[in-house]
Design a protein around this motif. Structure first.
Motif, mmCIF file in Angstrom:
data_model
loop_
_atom_site.group_PDB
_atom_site.id
_atom_site.type_symbol
_atom_site.label_atom_id
_atom_site.label_comp_id
_atom_site.label_asym_id
_atom_site.label_seq_id
_atom_site.Cartn_x
_atom_site.Cartn_y
_atom_site.Cartn_z
ATOM 1 N N TYR A 18 0.863 -1.184 0.000
ATOM 2 C CA TYR A 18 0.000 0.000 0.000
ATOM 3 C C TYR A 18 0.906 1.242 0.000
ATOM 4 C CZ TYR A 18 -3.585 3.264 1.681
ATOM 5 O OH TYR A 18 -4.448 4.315 1.819
ATOM 6 N N ASN A 19 1.401 1.612 -1.192
ATOM 7 C CA ASN A 19 2.305 2.760 -1.262
ATOM 8 C C ASN A 19 2.221 3.493 -2.603
ATOM 9 O OD1 ASN A 19 3.584 0.934 -2.922
ATOM 10 N ND2 ASN A 19 5.577 1.070 -1.926
ATOM 11 N N GLN A 20 1.072 3.448 -3.258
ATOM 12 C CA GLN A 20 0.879 4.186 -4.497
ATOM 13 C C GLN A 20 -0.531 4.749 -4.521
ATOM 14 O OE1 GLN A 20 -1.437 3.155 -7.042
ATOM 15 N NE2 GLN A 20 -2.065 1.381 -5.854
ATOM 16 N N SER A 21 -0.714 5.838 -5.269
ATOM 17 C CA SER A 21 -2.034 6.459 -5.402
ATOM 18 C C SER A 21 -2.547 6.402 -6.837
ATOM 19 C CB SER A 21 -1.988 7.911 -4.923
ATOM 20 O OG SER A 21 -1.696 7.962 -3.545
ATOM 21 N N VAL A 22 -1.809 5.771 -7.732
ATOM 22 C CA VAL A 22 -2.183 5.721 -9.142
ATOM 23 C C VAL A 22 -3.576 5.118 -9.319
ATOM 24 C CG1 VAL A 22 -1.587 4.690 -11.377
ATOM 25 C CG2 VAL A 22 0.216 5.616 -9.908
ATOM 26 N N LEU A 23 -3.836 3.978 -8.700
ATOM 27 C CA LEU A 23 -5.129 3.322 -8.876
ATOM 28 C C LEU A 23 -6.239 4.051 -8.124
ATOM 29 C CD1 LEU A 23 -4.022 -0.416 -8.750
ATOM 30 C CD2 LEU A 23 -4.255 1.107 -10.721
ATOM 31 N N ARG A 24 -5.909 4.697 -7.023
ATOM 32 C CA ARG A 24 -6.906 5.510 -6.327
ATOM 33 C C ARG A 24 -7.344 6.682 -7.200
ATOM 34 N NH1 ARG A 24 -4.933 2.539 -2.617
ATOM 35 N NH2 ARG A 24 -2.755 3.096 -2.627
ATOM 36 N N ARG A 25 -6.409 7.244 -7.965
ATOM 37 C CA ARG A 25 -6.760 8.346 -8.877
ATOM 38 C C ARG A 25 -7.683 7.859 -9.992
ATOM 39 N NH1 ARG A 25 -1.152 9.994 -8.135
ATOM 40 N NH2 ARG A 25 -0.643 9.109 -10.179
ATOM 41 N N VAL A 26 -7.507 6.592 -10.431
ATOM 42 C CA VAL A 26 -8.419 6.024 -11.435
ATOM 43 C C VAL A 26 -9.839 6.018 -10.888
ATOM 44 C CG1 VAL A 26 -9.076 3.877 -12.615
ATOM 45 C CG2 VAL A 26 -6.688 4.624 -12.620
ATOM 46 N N MET A 27 -10.012 5.551 -9.656
ATOM 47 C CA MET A 27 -11.353 5.501 -9.057
ATOM 48 C C MET A 27 -11.890 6.898 -8.779
ATOM 49 S SD MET A 27 -12.753 2.676 -9.000
ATOM 50 C CE MET A 27 -12.483 0.938 -9.007
ATOM 51 N N LYS A 28 -11.025 7.818 -8.417
ATOM 52 C CA LYS A 28 -11.450 9.209 -8.178
ATOM 53 C C LYS A 28 -11.971 9.809 -9.484
ATOM 54 C CE LYS A 28 -11.188 13.145 -5.601
ATOM 55 N NZ LYS A 28 -12.377 13.866 -6.040
ATOM 56 N N THR A 29 -11.273 9.533 -10.582
ATOM 57 C CA THR A 29 -11.739 10.005 -11.894
ATOM 58 C C THR A 29 -13.122 9.451 -12.184
ATOM 59 O OG1 THR A 29 -9.502 10.210 -12.761
ATOM 60 C CG2 THR A 29 -11.270 9.947 -14.386
ATOM 61 N N TYR A 30 -13.310 8.140 -11.931
ATOM 62 C CA TYR A 30 -14.621 7.541 -12.169
ATOM 63 C C TYR A 30 -15.693 8.185 -11.287
ATOM 64 C CZ TYR A 30 -18.502 4.350 -12.365
ATOM 65 O OH TYR A 30 -19.760 3.840 -12.498
ATOM 66 N N GLN A 31 -15.390 8.340 -10.004
ATOM 67 C CA GLN A 31 -16.353 8.938 -9.073
ATOM 68 C C GLN A 31 -16.750 10.342 -9.507
ATOM 69 O OE1 GLN A 31 -15.865 9.216 -4.500
ATOM 70 N NE2 GLN A 31 -15.136 11.166 -5.316
ATOM 71 N N ASP A 32 -15.790 11.120 -9.969
ATOM 72 C CA ASP A 32 -16.049 12.531 -10.283
ATOM 73 C C ASP A 32 -16.640 12.752 -11.672
ATOM 74 O OD1 ASP A 32 -14.975 13.018 -7.797
ATOM 75 O OD2 ASP A 32 -13.079 13.832 -8.557
ATOM 76 N N THR A 33 -16.354 11.844 -12.619
ATOM 77 C CA THR A 33 -16.753 12.108 -14.004
ATOM 78 C C THR A 33 -17.632 11.024 -14.622
ATOM 79 O OG1 THR A 33 -14.858 10.966 -14.985
ATOM 80 C CG2 THR A 33 -14.550 13.295 -14.370
ATOM 81 N N GLY A 34 -17.636 9.829 -14.035
ATOM 82 C CA GLY A 34 -18.347 8.713 -14.645
ATOM 83 C C GLY A 34 -17.512 7.992 -15.692
ATOM 84 N N TYR A 35 -16.299 8.469 -15.955
ATOM 85 C CA TYR A 35 -15.384 7.838 -16.910
ATOM 86 C C TYR A 35 -14.415 6.943 -16.151
ATOM 87 C CZ TYR A 35 -11.191 7.374 -19.806
ATOM 88 O OH TYR A 35 -10.108 6.882 -20.472
ATOM 89 N N MET A 36 -14.432 5.638 -16.473
ATOM 90 C CA MET A 36 -13.512 4.697 -15.847
ATOM 91 C C MET A 36 -12.374 4.432 -16.826
ATOM 92 S SD MET A 36 -12.560 2.476 -13.448
ATOM 93 C CE MET A 36 -13.881 1.836 -12.448
#
Length: 157
Positions: free
Chosen positions: A72-90
């Motif tokens: 647990y030491n990266q945020s790359v995949l969390r940013r993918v989910m944040k993009t989906y949450q904020d825009t609907g684009y996965m």
């Protein structure tokens, strides 16, 4: 009787693999991964046949799934989910796994998973008393490619 047996050196060391993840054109070497497995399962349906007791079987498509474990030491995949949450684009991922053990005679295999979507991502975590934090990863893929495959070992045929 064939007396050819596996040379122990030809068993592939799991810790010598490489993992790369490409997201929207950005490629990351995922050093965090400690385990990974991808499976492709064909969908097999029963086929009733007149005049037979047993049914036949036929493949009609398939499903690709992956799972893994990472530090647990990266945020790359969390940013993918944040993009989906904020825009609907996965954003789709491309995951490339390379297995190569220089002591083995089989050479190298490279597998590329295309059209990967994440099932879920840990967005925050802590565990008092734990030495290391890790996270489980899982998802689906649409297809896979094998640009490089292991050589056949002598004695397999």
């Amino acid at each position: 009787m064939n007396d050819t047996v596996l040379d122990a050196r030809d068993a592939i060391s799991g810790s010598l693999a490489s993992c790369f993840v490409t997201i929207d054109g950005s490629r990351y070497k995922f050093l965090q991964m400690t385990e990974f497995s991808a499976t492709y399962k064909p969908n097999i349906v029963d086929v009733p046949i007149l005049g037979r007791v047993n049914k036949g079987h036929k493949t009609v498509g398939g499903t690709g799934e992956f799972s893994g474990k990472a530090h647990y030491n990266q945020s790359v995949l969390r940013r993918v989910m944040k993009t989906y949450q904020d825009t609907g684009y996965m954003p789709e991922l491309e995951i490339q796994i390379e297995n190569e053990d220089p002591s083995a005679a089989v050479g190298r295999q490279s597998t590329i998973l295309k059209g990967c979507l994440l099932d879920s991502v840990v967005v925050a975590k802590f565990a008092a008393g734990e030495n290391l934090l890790d996270e489980e990863l899982s998802g689906t893929f649409d297809k896979f490619e094998l640009p490089e495959t292991f050589d056949e070992l002598e004695g397999m045929r």
